[in-house]
Design a protein around this motif. Structure first.
Motif, mmCIF file in Angstrom:
data_model
loop_
_atom_site.group_PDB
_atom_site.id
_atom_site.type_symbol
_atom_site.label_atom_id
_atom_site.label_comp_id
_atom_site.label_asym_id
_atom_site.label_seq_id
_atom_site.Cartn_x
_atom_site.Cartn_y
_atom_site.Cartn_z
ATOM 1 N N ALA A 63 22.121 -0.227 0.319
ATOM 2 C CA ALA A 63 22.282 -1.668 0.143
ATOM 3 C C ALA A 63 21.110 -2.128 -0.717
ATOM 4 C CB ALA A 63 22.270 -2.376 1.496
ATOM 5 N N PRO A 64 21.275 -3.225 -1.456
ATOM 6 C CA PRO A 64 20.172 -3.690 -2.294
ATOM 7 C C PRO A 64 18.905 -3.970 -1.469
ATOM 8 C CG PRO A 64 22.193 -4.865 -2.841
ATOM 9 C CD PRO A 64 22.472 -4.073 -1.594
ATOM 10 N N VAL A 65 17.762 -3.506 -1.978
ATOM 11 C CA VAL A 65 16.463 -3.784 -1.369
ATOM 12 C C VAL A 65 15.781 -4.796 -2.276
ATOM 13 C CG1 VAL A 65 14.232 -2.821 -0.676
ATOM 14 C CG2 VAL A 65 16.333 -1.483 -0.339
ATOM 15 N N LYS A 66 15.354 -5.911 -1.689
ATOM 16 C CA LYS A 66 14.750 -6.992 -2.457
ATOM 17 C C LYS A 66 13.283 -7.169 -2.080
ATOM 18 C CE LYS A 66 17.712 -9.885 -0.641
ATOM 19 N NZ LYS A 66 18.227 -9.010 0.345
ATOM 20 N N PRO A 67 12.465 -7.673 -3.027
ATOM 21 C CA PRO A 67 11.069 -7.949 -2.689
ATOM 22 C C PRO A 67 10.988 -8.809 -1.423
ATOM 23 C CG PRO A 67 11.384 -8.147 -5.038
ATOM 24 C CD PRO A 67 12.758 -7.977 -4.434
ATOM 25 N N GLY A 68 10.088 -8.423 -0.538
ATOM 26 C CA GLY A 68 9.934 -9.106 0.735
ATOM 27 C C GLY A 68 10.619 -8.391 1.891
ATOM 28 N N ASP A 69 11.598 -7.526 1.579
ATOM 29 C CA ASP A 69 12.272 -6.751 2.629
ATOM 30 C C ASP A 69 11.306 -5.727 3.221
ATOM 31 O OD1 ASP A 69 14.611 -8.095 2.027
ATOM 32 O OD2 ASP A 69 15.599 -6.380 1.071
ATOM 33 N N THR A 70 11.560 -5.352 4.450
ATOM 34 C CA THR A 70 10.821 -4.275 5.106
ATOM 35 C C THR A 70 11.748 -3.085 5.255
ATOM 36 O OG1 THR A 70 9.440 -5.830 6.325
ATOM 37 C CG2 THR A 70 9.569 -3.589 7.188
ATOM 38 N N VAL A 71 11.278 -1.926 4.818
ATOM 39 C CA VAL A 71 12.057 -0.686 4.903
ATOM 40 C C VAL A 71 11.263 0.305 5.740
ATOM 41 C CG1 VAL A 71 13.025 1.245 3.592
ATOM 42 C CG2 VAL A 71 13.123 -1.079 2.651
ATOM 43 N N ARG A 72 11.890 0.831 6.765
ATOM 44 C CA ARG A 72 11.218 1.840 7.600
ATOM 45 C C ARG A 72 11.489 3.223 7.032
ATOM 46 N NH1 ARG A 72 10.252 1.771 13.815
ATOM 47 N NH2 ARG A 72 8.800 0.293 12.944
ATOM 48 N N LEU A 73 10.400 3.965 6.792
ATOM 49 C CA LEU A 73 10.482 5.369 6.399
ATOM 50 C C LEU A 73 9.851 6.191 7.513
ATOM 51 C CD1 LEU A 73 9.253 5.303 2.669
ATOM 52 C CD2 LEU A 73 11.590 5.237 3.509
ATOM 53 N N THR A 74 10.439 7.323 7.805
ATOM 54 C CA THR A 74 9.837 8.265 8.733
ATOM 55 C C THR A 74 9.180 9.344 7.902
ATOM 56 O OG1 THR A 74 11.478 7.800 10.432
ATOM 57 C CG2 THR A 74 10.251 9.863 10.635
ATOM 58 N N LEU A 75 7.868 9.431 7.989
ATOM 59 C CA LEU A 75 7.102 10.423 7.242
ATOM 60 C C LEU A 75 7.082 11.723 8.040
ATOM 61 C CD1 LEU A 75 4.114 8.123 6.212
ATOM 62 C CD2 LEU A 75 6.256 8.544 4.978
ATOM 63 N N ASP A 76 7.337 12.831 7.358
ATOM 64 C CA ASP A 76 7.389 14.148 7.988
ATOM 65 C C ASP A 76 6.177 14.969 7.563
ATOM 66 O OD1 ASP A 76 9.938 13.707 9.195
ATOM 67 O OD2 ASP A 76 10.893 14.125 7.266
ATOM 68 N N PHE A 77 5.565 15.644 8.540
ATOM 69 C CA PHE A 77 4.387 16.456 8.285
ATOM 70 C C PHE A 77 4.673 17.923 8.588
ATOM 71 C CE2 PHE A 77 3.088 12.170 9.182
ATOM 72 C CZ PHE A 77 2.238 11.892 8.122
ATOM 73 N N THR A 78 3.933 18.806 7.941
ATOM 74 C CA THR A 78 4.182 20.245 8.074
ATOM 75 C C THR A 78 3.900 20.776 9.473
ATOM 76 O OG1 THR A 78 1.967 20.708 7.197
ATOM 77 C CG2 THR A 78 3.812 20.763 5.629
ATOM 78 N N ASP A 79 3.158 20.036 10.292
ATOM 79 C CA ASP A 79 2.919 20.488 11.670
ATOM 80 C C ASP A 79 4.058 20.094 12.601
ATOM 81 O OD1 ASP A 79 2.502 17.761 12.018
ATOM 82 O OD2 ASP A 79 0.502 17.970 12.870
ATOM 83 N N GLY A 80 5.116 19.482 12.044
ATOM 84 C CA GLY A 80 6.268 19.074 12.839
ATOM 85 C C GLY A 80 6.193 17.653 13.342
ATOM 86 N N SER A 81 5.062 16.986 13.162
ATOM 87 C CA SER A 81 4.936 15.610 13.628
ATOM 88 C C SER A 81 5.585 14.660 12.621
ATOM 89 C CB SER A 81 3.469 15.245 13.855
ATOM 90 O OG SER A 81 2.744 15.270 12.650
ATOM 91 N N THR A 82 5.858 13.448 13.073
ATOM 92 C CA THR A 82 6.459 12.409 12.239
ATOM 93 C C THR A 82 5.707 11.107 12.450
ATOM 94 O OG1 THR A 82 8.040 11.786 13.963
ATOM 95 C CG2 THR A 82 8.753 13.472 12.385
#
Length: 155
Positions: free
Chosen positions: A114-133
């Motif tokens: 869906a379109p993302v506009k300035p001011g929107d909040t987007v959640r990203l899940t960051l993945d790490f090599t030790d298995g944590s997020t």
């Protein structure tokens, strides 16, 4: 080995795996933002990652329900030619930090659902090599933005 002892040992291994597969308790994110480009062009995501742990850890990627794909890239310029290269991981030293910033490391976000506009909040899940997020909220900024727009973006 007795069945009871084996069960306790197995439970310990399972709990150890669960700790590593869960949320990161040693990496913290700040100044998280996304540069939104017009149309269906990919967006760039930037963040400062601080590792308070005693061991180095590496960011290996990210995922989101808003974007179909997120890839870790590094931008560089050599001999007047700009390049963007996909990388497998970004090291975050123990008690140190790594910055994803314009003209350097960044997450390339492809195919917004869906379109993302300035001011929107987007959640990203960051993945790490030790298995944590690490679930992190990124603020969408306009195409001409150079930082997170907060008072501490350069720190």
């Amino acid at each position: 080995m007795k069945p009871f002892t084996l069960s306790i040992l197995l439970a310990g291994f399972l709990l150890t795996g669960a700790v590593h597969a869960g949320a990161s308790d040693h990496v913290h994110a700040s100044h998280a933002w996304i540069r939104v480009l017009p149309g269906g062009l990919p967006a760039g995501a930037y963040v400062t990652l601080r590792n308070d742990g005693d061991q180095a850890v590496s960011l290996s990627g990210a995922r989101s329900t808003v974007y179909a794909d997120a890839m870790l890239h590094r931008s560089s310029t050599a001999g007047g030619v700009s390049r963007m290269t996909m990388v497998d991981a970004l090291n975050i030293p123990a008690h140190g930090e790594a910055r994803l910033a314009p003209a350097g490391y960044h997450l390339m976000l492809m195919q917004a659902n869906a379109p993302v506009k300035p001011g929107d909040t987007v959640r990203l899940t960051l993945d790490f090599t030790d298995g944590s997020t690490l679930a992190t909220d990124f603020i969408a900024r306009p195409a001409n933005a150079m930082d997170a727009g907060d008072d501490h973006a350069g720190h």
